[in-house]
Design a protein around this motif. Structure first.
Motif, PDB file in Angstrom:
ATOM      1  N   GLY A  21     -16.658 -70.962 -31.055  1.00  0.00           N
ATOM      2  CA  GLY A  21     -17.184 -70.724 -29.724  1.00  0.00           C
ATOM      3  C   GLY A  21     -17.088 -69.338 -29.428  1.00  0.00           C
ATOM      4  O   GLY A  21     -17.375 -68.526 -30.371  1.00  0.00           O
ATOM      5  N   CYS A  22     -17.441 -68.854 -28.257  1.00  0.00           N
ATOM      6  CA  CYS A  22     -17.697 -67.624 -27.834  1.00  0.00           C
ATOM      7  C   CYS A  22     -16.386 -66.584 -28.050  1.00  0.00           C
ATOM      8  O   CYS A  22     -15.321 -66.702 -27.339  1.00  0.00           O
ATOM      9  CB  CYS A  22     -18.620 -67.383 -26.623  1.00  0.00           C
ATOM     10  SG  CYS A  22     -18.579 -65.693 -25.945  1.00  0.00           S
ATOM     11  N   SER A  23     -16.485 -65.455 -28.763  1.00  0.00           N
ATOM     12  CA  SER A  23     -15.297 -64.576 -28.707  1.00  0.00           C
ATOM     13  C   SER A  23     -15.717 -63.227 -28.325  1.00  0.00           C
ATOM     14  O   SER A  23     -14.979 -62.420 -28.244  1.00  0.00           O
ATOM     15  CB  SER A  23     -14.853 -64.522 -30.376  1.00  0.00           C
ATOM     16  OG  SER A  23     -15.940 -63.759 -31.096  1.00  0.00           O
ATOM     17  N   GLY A  24     -17.067 -63.448 -27.672  1.00  0.00           N
ATOM     18  CA  GLY A  24     -17.375 -61.816 -27.020  1.00  0.00           C
ATOM     19  C   GLY A  24     -16.678 -62.067 -25.670  1.00  0.00           C
ATOM     20  O   GLY A  24     -16.270 -62.805 -24.948  1.00  0.00           O
ATOM     21  N   MET A 187     -17.695 -75.377 -25.504  1.00  0.00           N
ATOM     22  CA  MET A 187     -16.806 -75.085 -24.573  1.00  0.00           C
ATOM     23  C   MET A 187     -16.739 -73.530 -24.282  1.00  0.00           C
ATOM     24  O   MET A 187     -17.088 -72.868 -25.474  1.00  0.00           O
ATOM     25  CB  MET A 187     -15.402 -75.577 -24.896  1.00  0.00           C
ATOM     26  CG  MET A 187     -15.285 -76.981 -24.998  1.00  0.00           C
ATOM     27  SD  MET A 187     -13.399 -77.658 -25.680  1.00  0.00           S
ATOM     28  CE  MET A 187     -12.615 -77.136 -24.364  1.00  0.00           C
ATOM     29  N   HIS A 188     -16.336 -72.971 -23.312  1.00  0.00           N
ATOM     30  CA  HIS A 188     -16.306 -71.800 -23.079  1.00  0.00           C
ATOM     31  C   HIS A 188     -14.791 -71.339 -23.523  1.00  0.00           C
ATOM     32  O   HIS A 188     -13.918 -71.562 -22.953  1.00  0.00           O
ATOM     33  CB  HIS A 188     -16.178 -70.997 -21.642  1.00  0.00           C
ATOM     34  CG  HIS A 188     -16.128 -69.737 -21.318  1.00  0.00           C
ATOM     35  ND1 HIS A 188     -16.898 -68.825 -21.719  1.00  0.00           N
ATOM     36  CD2 HIS A 188     -14.971 -69.006 -20.769  1.00  0.00           C
ATOM     37  CE1 HIS A 188     -16.413 -67.556 -21.358  1.00  0.00           C
ATOM     38  NE2 HIS A 188     -15.193 -67.832 -20.992  1.00  0.00           N
ATOM     39  N   ILE A 189     -14.706 -70.653 -24.729  1.00  0.00           N
ATOM     40  CA  ILE A 189     -13.651 -70.145 -25.381  1.00  0.00           C
ATOM     41  C   ILE A 189     -13.363 -68.542 -25.661  1.00  0.00           C
ATOM     42  O   ILE A 189     -14.464 -68.168 -26.453  1.00  0.00           O
ATOM     43  CB  ILE A 189     -13.428 -70.969 -26.723  1.00  0.00           C
ATOM     44  CG1 ILE A 189     -13.218 -72.466 -26.550  1.00  0.00           C
ATOM     45  CG2 ILE A 189     -11.969 -70.483 -27.411  1.00  0.00           C
ATOM     46  CD1 ILE A 189     -13.173 -73.050 -27.714  1.00  0.00           C
ATOM     47  N   GLU A 190     -12.507 -68.133 -25.137  1.00  0.00           N
ATOM     48  CA  GLU A 190     -12.202 -66.734 -25.462  1.00  0.00           C
ATOM     49  C   GLU A 190     -10.787 -66.547 -25.892  1.00  0.00           C
ATOM     50  O   GLU A 190      -9.859 -67.045 -24.968  1.00  0.00           O
ATOM     51  CB  GLU A 190     -12.651 -65.966 -24.328  1.00  0.00           C
ATOM     52  CG  GLU A 190     -14.227 -65.506 -23.857  1.00  0.00           C
ATOM     53  CD  GLU A 190     -14.299 -64.685 -22.717  1.00  0.00           C
ATOM     54  OE1 GLU A 190     -14.135 -63.667 -22.843  1.00  0.00           O
ATOM     55  OE2 GLU A 190     -15.033 -65.128 -21.905  1.00  0.00           O
ATOM     56  N   VAL A 191     -10.565 -65.558 -26.575  1.00  0.00           N
ATOM     57  CA  VAL A 191      -9.169 -65.118 -27.051  1.00  0.00           C
ATOM     58  C   VAL A 191      -8.987 -63.599 -26.683  1.00  0.00           C
ATOM     59  O   VAL A 191      -9.972 -62.838 -27.309  1.00  0.00           O
ATOM     60  CB  VAL A 191      -9.072 -65.346 -28.634  1.00  0.00           C
ATOM     61  CG1 VAL A 191      -7.639 -64.785 -28.892  1.00  0.00           C
ATOM     62  CG2 VAL A 191      -8.924 -66.823 -28.716  1.00  0.00           C
TER      63      VAL A 191
END
Length: 222
Positions: A21-24, A187-191
């Protein structure tokens, strides 16, 4: 997958599906992670890990299981406790991705299936202890059991025959991993960078990466 040993049941959770997913970008202040429309707050994650630590230290069985299922180099109880936070956050994100994956595959997970998973974990050494060995407090046992039930039902749909050594189950496991990745990708995933970064190979929240500074830049995180 439910027929695995207690050690494997605890160890397989993080490795069961590869997160992607996106980590940006950076989540909003106070957010540990965003998974689709769901937000995991820093407060909730911190409380979860505090509860886990308090319960874990008093459960010898959970300690033995966890010691046998993690890489000693990961450093249980590291100085900052960052590994504990990463372990818990990885599982909480995995749970949400698995839920989405099941819906996408048209697989319902009745409460009775979760009950069966809890019963089996109890037979394998204690559902509460296995939950603690995985890195979560006992009040997350049903979430863990639901994740296991979800994996079992989806893999059955993908052709698993219940024999962990069979070619059919191996193929279903491979397909599970592929679908897990594609679900997370959609999915939109950010940490929050303070907890680390996605490791697309291991499928977990990996350690924060630091770089040596230049005199101009100072020491900082990558």
């Amino acid at each position: 997958m439910l027929g695995r040993s207690v050690k494997a049941a605890a160890a397989a959770l993080v490795a069961a599906g590869a997160l992607a997913g996106c980590s940006g970008g950076s989540p909003k202040a106070g957010t540990a992670a965003v998974v689709g429309d769901d937000r995991i707050t820093v407060t909730a994650l911190s409380q979860t890990v505090r509860d886990w630590r308090e319960q874990f230290k008093d459960d010898p069985l959970a300690n033995r299981m966890r010691a046998g299922s993690i890489n000693p180099a990961d450093g249980m109880g590291s100085e900052s406790g960052e590994s504990d936070l990463r372990d818990a956050l990885t599982l909480l994100v995995n749970f949400r991705v698995a839920e989405k994956m099941a819906r996408t595959q048209g697989v319902a997970v009745p409460e009775g299936q979760t009950d069966q998973a809890v019963d089996l974990l109890n037979e394998k050494g204690g559902a509460g202890s296995i939950t603690l060995a995985s890195g979560l407090p006992r009040d997350r046992t049903r979430e863990l059991a639901r994740f296991i039930a979800t994996q079992r039902l989806v893999m059955q749909r993908l052709g698993a025959d219940g024999n962990p050594q069979s070619l059919q189950t191996a193929a279903a496991g491979k397909r599970w991993n592929e679908l897990f990745r594609s679900t997370a990708d959609g999915m939109h995933i950010e940490v929050n960078p303070r907890y680390g970064t996605f490791d697309p190979v291991k499928g977990n929240v990996g350690p924060v990466l630091y770089r040596l500074s230049t005199p101009e830049s100072g020491i900082g995180r990558t």
